[in-house]
Design an enzyme around this catalytic site. Structure first.
Site, short mmCIF file in Angstrom:
data_model
loop_
_atom_site.label_atom_id
_atom_site.label_comp_id
_atom_site.label_asym_id
_atom_site.label_seq_id
_atom_site.Cartn_x
_atom_site.Cartn_y
_atom_site.Cartn_z
N ASP A 252 0.85 -1.19 0.00
CA ASP A 252 0.00 0.00 0.00
C ASP A 252 0.89 1.24 0.00
OD1 ASP A 252 -2.35 -1.45 0.08
OD2 ASP A 252 -2.48 -1.43 2.26
N ASP B 130 -7.19 -1.21 -4.39
CA ASP B 130 -8.23 -0.81 -3.44
C ASP B 130 -9.08 0.32 -4.01
OD1 ASP B 130 -7.17 -2.60 -1.56
OD2 ASP B 130 -5.86 -1.09 -0.69
#
Length: 201
Positions: free
Chosen positions: A138, A171
């Site tokens: 991420d 995401d």
């Protein structure tokens, strides 16, 4: 092209997701030392590893990660087939593009979970095997607020937390796809509902 254009969008988003993740892996230092400010203090690039689900959520137990990865594989296959059925039924193009985005996000994080533990050596030290235990990379951090929550707040009181979690392209792709469907559901499904109402009448 009836089917291909939607799967091509998924493929393009998967490639973008993996390029960004690998660029972060090879060029950024993890955590605060490598953090890069993009827009002031509220939008940053922050390299971190996520052992769980989208936006940092985790599934407990020793086999949680393996179960999660297998679930992602089934979900990915199901979404891909569902997209095929939707195209065949000629549903609104907005729904098809949105599901294609959701599919891309699902596949993007599955790739990390299956392969990154081996090829990037980022599986947790206590994992039974690096295969299927890779951690998701991420990097996008929208820093709306972070700090300690007051003790009187139910469930979250006394904990240090950030208001917005760190996420990646996959995401974001899932979030955008779901958000579009929710925001425009009347436009996407209104005609079908009217058709059903007319038939029942």
């Amino acid at each position: 092209m009836k089917y291909a254009k939607y799967y091509l969008l998924s493929l393009a988003m998967i490639i973008l997701d993996q390029v960004v993740k690998l660029a972060v892996y090879f060029n950024m230092e993890m955590g605060l030392p490598g953090q890069i400010k993009i827009f002031g203090n509220w939008f940053k690039l922050h390299y971190t590893l996520n052992p769980g689900m989208a936006f940092g959520m985790e599934l407990g137990s020793d086999y949680g990660k393996l179960i999660l990865t297998i679930f992602r594989l089934f979900a990915m296959t199901g979404i891909a087939y569902y997209l095929y059925l939707l195209i065949k039924k000629k549903v609104h193009a907005g729904v098809l593009w949105s599901v294609a985005l959701i599919l891309a996000g699902a596949i993007g994080n599955v790739i990390d979970s299956i392969f990154y533990g081996v090829f990037l050596n980022n599986a947790p030290a206590d994992s039974s095997s690096p295969w299927f235990h890779g951690q998701v990379i991420d990097m996008f951090y929208i820093d709306i607020w972070e700090g300690y929550v007051a003790d009187w707040v139910p469930l979250l009181g006394g904990k240090y937390m950030a208001l917005w979690p760190i996420f990646n392209v996959a995401d974001a792709s899932i979030f955008i796809g779901v958000a579009i469907i929710l925001l425009f559901q009347k436009k996407f499904f209104g005609d079908k509902k009217r058709e059903v109402s007319n038939i029942n009448a």
